[in-house]
Design a protein around this motif. Structure first.
Motif, PDB file in Angstrom:
ATOM      1  N   GLN A  98     -32.723 -23.252  32.256  1.00 46.97           N
ATOM      2  CA  GLN A  98     -33.727 -22.230  31.945  1.00 46.97           C
ATOM      3  C   GLN A  98     -33.732 -21.883  30.455  1.00 46.97           C
ATOM      4  OE1 GLN A  98     -35.751 -20.606  34.517  1.00 46.97           O
ATOM      5  NE2 GLN A  98     -34.309 -19.796  36.012  1.00 46.97           N
TER       6      GLN A  98
ATOM      7  N   ALA B  18     -41.460 -11.157  26.867  1.00 48.01           N
ATOM      8  CA  ALA B  18     -40.747 -11.458  28.111  1.00 48.01           C
ATOM      9  C   ALA B  18     -41.117 -12.857  28.584  1.00 48.01           C
ATOM     10  CB  ALA B  18     -41.089 -10.430  29.172  1.00 48.01           C
TER      11      ALA B  18
ATOM     12  N   GLU C  92     -41.257 -16.113  31.428  1.00 47.98           N
ATOM     13  CA  GLU C  92     -41.662 -16.202  32.823  1.00 47.98           C
ATOM     14  C   GLU C  92     -40.465 -16.048  33.754  1.00 47.98           C
ATOM     15  OE1 GLU C  92     -43.808 -19.762  33.487  1.00 47.98           O
ATOM     16  OE2 GLU C  92     -45.437 -19.252  32.112  1.00 47.98           O
ATOM     17  N   ALA C  93     -39.337 -16.611  33.377  1.00 50.47           N
ATOM     18  CA  ALA C  93     -38.134 -16.483  34.202  1.00 50.47           C
ATOM     19  C   ALA C  93     -37.580 -15.062  34.115  1.00 50.47           C
ATOM     20  CB  ALA C  93     -37.078 -17.494  33.757  1.00 50.47           C
ATOM     21  N   LYS C  94     -37.271 -14.487  35.248  1.00 51.76           N
ATOM     22  CA  LYS C  94     -36.785 -13.115  35.275  1.00 51.76           C
ATOM     23  C   LYS C  94     -35.454 -13.002  34.540  1.00 51.76           C
ATOM     24  CE  LYS C  94     -35.869  -9.294  38.470  1.00 51.76           C
ATOM     25  NZ  LYS C  94     -35.795  -8.875  39.895  1.00 51.76           N
ATOM     26  N   GLY C  95     -35.354 -11.989  33.684  1.00 51.82           N
ATOM     27  CA  GLY C  95     -34.129 -11.770  32.940  1.00 51.82           C
ATOM     28  C   GLY C  95     -34.038 -12.569  31.657  1.00 51.82           C
ATOM     29  N   TYR C  96     -35.080 -13.295  31.308  1.00 53.84           N
ATOM     30  CA  TYR C  96     -35.099 -14.087  30.078  1.00 53.84           C
ATOM     31  C   TYR C  96     -36.190 -13.563  29.146  1.00 53.84           C
ATOM     32  CZ  TYR C  96     -32.041 -17.609  32.158  1.00 53.84           C
ATOM     33  OH  TYR C  96     -30.976 -18.259  32.722  1.00 53.84           O
ATOM     34  N   GLN C  97     -36.000 -13.799  27.859  1.00 55.06           N
ATOM     35  CA  GLN C  97     -37.032 -13.456  26.890  1.00 55.06           C
ATOM     36  C   GLN C  97     -37.271 -14.650  25.975  1.00 55.06           C
ATOM     37  OE1 GLN C  97     -35.524 -10.113  24.605  1.00 55.06           O
ATOM     38  NE2 GLN C  97     -34.794 -11.446  22.962  1.00 55.06           N
TER      39      GLN C  97
ATOM     40  N   SER D 210     -31.605 -15.737  27.897  1.00 52.58           N
ATOM     41  CA  SER D 210     -31.341 -14.355  28.294  1.00 52.58           C
ATOM     42  C   SER D 210     -30.951 -13.553  27.064  1.00 52.58           C
ATOM     43  CB  SER D 210     -30.226 -14.312  29.348  1.00 52.58           C
ATOM     44  OG  SER D 210     -29.058 -14.945  28.859  1.00 52.58           O
TER      45      SER D 210
END
Length: 483
Positions: free
Chosen positions: A220, A284, A286-291, A315
């Protein structure tokens, strides 16, 4: 076919077959097609039942007379040759080594054959701190894979210039420099990326291009670069409206509706010139918890709009801000990657560019072949002198043959006449009487210009000699370069 008539009737009453969409005639056609396919599969299995035992006997006979190969001393697992050339009783099954003083070229330490072998393993940057020594980064060189084959192909790689961008001393060991070569234009570009990340580059059918770096430990985490290369104007207008402050309404006038992104940072790098068209941003991912931390640049010209973007996804806190700033600041300084223009050869030099062994390897790489040299510490399959030349033996890296790789024996001569003599010598070498009683397995040999390429198939490949076309095309392209 396992489905009963009753099951068919039930399924035909349900969507999407209900109504008149799936007629009885269509059903009959499907049934007939399946009967034909089942008959073909049965016939294929019948052939396989006969041929597989026969093939096993032939392979056993072919290998029973050869001595097992010595273990390779390199860190890469030893490769057991699947095909061994015929030898006379006097040879005792041992392939001779090249004598001292032969013209065989020494292999590179990194085993690379195409682009990477033409550049040094590291590149030096000046330090951003006065009085500090230069910063050395590993250099990764790769080929940008074209989405479509055909068209003009360039084989002359641009030289690596002196790096002038200063790096913080603590970036040594954290970053790598990546050079991506485009055979469609002969140009290349250089980006900074996290050390150890793997990369793949591609050139699109419309000329757009890009590269993606990926963290092997966390897929990711990526670094992605894209450049529309003045193509896909709708894409460029939409991206400009999305990433450049104040350009959303402008893009809307072009008919491009912009879906706003929640930027936490959107900073234009200057008030005029290219800096006014360059932006740093954070958004932000698309993957949750990533920027995503990125940089973008656009340009307007007579062909329309150019748009470039570099974006690092991770992250928050997984990288130091200084590392992110260095990667993106390198981009914003050059308003994209560092571009290396194509080499402009003179007419005489251009006629000679296709004559180097490295050029052949590069074209083979462009045709989908991943090659690495067989080191002197490993057993060679066909280390034979032909018409005064020794081969450069190469392994073909293929995922479907992990145990016994295909191999190439590449002979480079001074001219086509010497190459023809090499082919005659090859025929004598593989056709001489051996009295060993084993089954003969012959290579495929290709001659083009001053190159003789001998292709040995590994033996456990679903598509035997699958690179015949690639070799022929590569040799033809080098021949056409000389005309």
């Amino acid at each position: 076919m396992s489905t009963s008539p009753e099951d068919w009737e039930k399924q035909l009453k349900e969507k999407p077959f209900d109504g008149t969409q799936f007629t009885p005639q269509m059903r009959q056609n499907v049934e007939e097609h399946l009967r034909i396919q089942q008959h073909k599969r049965f016939r294929s299995w019948s052939y396989a039942a006969v041929m597989l035992p026969l093939a096993a006997i032939i392979l056993w006979l072919g290998y029973s007379s050869w001595e097992p190969g010595k273990s390779a001393q390199s860190t890469i697992a030893a490769v057991t040759p699947a095909v061994t050339p015929a030898v006379t009783p006097q040879d005792n099954g041992v392939l001779e080594d090249a004598p001292a003083g032969s013209t065989q070229r020494s292999p590179n330490k990194d085993r690379a054959v195409g682009i990477a072998s033409n550049y040094a393993a590291t590149v030096s940057f000046p330090s951003s701190e006065e009085g500090q020594s230069e910063i050395s980064l590993p250099l990764t060189a790769m080929f940008s894979v074209p989405a479509l084959e055909g068209g003009e192909t360039h084989v002359t790689l641009p030289p690596l210039p002196d790096m002038t961008y200063p790096l913080p001393p603590d970036m040594e060991g954290k970053l790598q420099a990546a050079l991506i070569f485009r055979a469609d234009t002969g140009s290349a570009y250089i980006l900074l990326a996290p050390a150890g990340w793997t990369a793949s580059a591609i050139t699109g059918a419309n000329g757009s291009y890009g590269v993606t770096f990926e963290d092997p430990e966390d897929p990711q985490r990526t670094l992605q670069y894209s450049d529309n290369a003045w193509g896909c104007q709708g894409c460029a207008v939409g991206d400009i409206g999305t990433y450049i402050p104040g350009k959303a309404d402008w893009a809307d006038d072009y008919g491009m509706t912009i879906a706003p992104r929640e930027f936490t940072r959107q900073q234009v790098m200057g008030a005029e010139g290219p800096d006014a068209r360059t932006v740093r941003y954070t958004v932000a991912a698309e993957a949750k918890g990533y920027q995503a931390d990125g940089a973008a640049y656009y340009e307007e010209g007579e062909w329309g709009y150019l748009f470039r973007k570099l974006e690092l996804t991770a992250s928050p806190g997984s990288f130091g801000q200084d590392m992110i700033d260095t990667i993106l600041s390198y981009f914003t300084t050059y308003h994209g990657p560092l571009l290396l223009p194509a080499v402009q050869n003179t007419e005489s030099a251009a006629g000679d560019t296709g004559n180097t062994t490295e050029s052949l390897y590069l074209v083979l790489e462009q045709r989908g072949m991943r090659l690495s040299r067989v080191l002197d510490t490993e057993e060679h399959l066909f280390k034979k002198e032909l018409a005064g030349r020794w081969p450069d033996e190469l392994l073909i890296d293929k995922t479907d043959t992990p145990v016994r790789s295909d191999r190439l024996s590449v002979y480079t001569y001074d001219n086509a006449e010497e190459c023809a003599a090499g082919l005659d010598a090859l025929k004598l070498a593989i056709n001489r009487t051996t009295y060993d009683g084993g089954a003969r397995i012959y290579p495929h040999a290709f001659r083009g210009g001053k190159f003789l390429v001998v292709y040995w198939m590994g033996g456990d490949n679903a598509e035997p000699y699958q690179y015949d076309k690639a070799i022929k095309t590569a040799l033809s392209s080098l021949d056409s370069d000389k005309e």
